[in-house]
Scaffold this motif. Sequence first.
Motif, PDB file in Angstrom:
ATOM      1  N   PHE A  42      -4.879   4.157   2.023  1.00  0.00           N
ATOM      2  CA  PHE A  42      -4.454   4.779   0.638  1.00  0.00           C
ATOM      3  C   PHE A  42      -5.713   5.451  -0.596  1.00  0.00           C
ATOM      4  O   PHE A  42      -6.001   6.527  -0.410  1.00  0.00           O
ATOM      5  N   GLN A  43      -6.904   4.817  -0.031  1.00  0.00           N
ATOM      6  CA  GLN A  43      -8.506   5.652  -1.275  1.00  0.00           C
ATOM      7  C   GLN A  43      -8.776   6.670  -0.323  1.00  0.00           C
ATOM      8  O   GLN A  43      -9.354   7.820  -0.205  1.00  0.00           O
ATOM      9  N   HIS A  44      -9.101   6.803   1.010  1.00  0.00           N
ATOM     10  CA  HIS A  44      -9.112   7.199   1.810  1.00  0.00           C
ATOM     11  C   HIS A  44      -8.590   9.150   1.582  1.00  0.00           C
ATOM     12  O   HIS A  44      -8.950  10.224   1.708  1.00  0.00           O
ATOM     13  N   GLU A  45      -7.055   8.375   2.006  1.00  0.00           N
ATOM     14  CA  GLU A  45      -6.462  10.038   1.701  1.00  0.00           C
ATOM     15  C   GLU A  45      -6.733  10.325   0.091  1.00  0.00           C
ATOM     16  O   GLU A  45      -6.146  11.367   0.466  1.00  0.00           O
ATOM     17  N   LEU A  46      -6.712   9.518  -0.874  1.00  0.00           N
ATOM     18  CA  LEU A  46      -6.442  10.501  -2.282  1.00  0.00           C
ATOM     19  C   LEU A  46      -8.065  11.182  -2.769  1.00  0.00           C
ATOM     20  O   LEU A  46      -8.569  12.372  -3.179  1.00  0.00           O
TER      21      LEU A  46
END
Length: 103
Positions: A83-87
Amino acid sequence: MLVDQLLGQIAYFEGELPQAQQHLEVALATVRASKQLVPIGTSLGFLAVILQAQGQRAAAEEMMADARQVFDLAADAGAMARFQHELAQPRARGAGQAPPEPA
């Protein structure tokens, strides 16, 4: 860590439960120090199998519950990293930077 896990598994399959438990306890202590969730869960789960084989049902159930909890944490940590990577991707593209790799 892996050596002790493998030696514990070999001892288990040879029917030497005390030696299997000893090797897996060493493996568990090692991976706990490293804070690597999946190996911790694996060690806990296999120790639960050994305790069950030794007739220690309550201890085995408790250890298996601990293993499940660790695997749940590992799954959540992986989901959070993705999720942090996608953000980070849209921000990195907008700033002309390459996005960071997921953990």
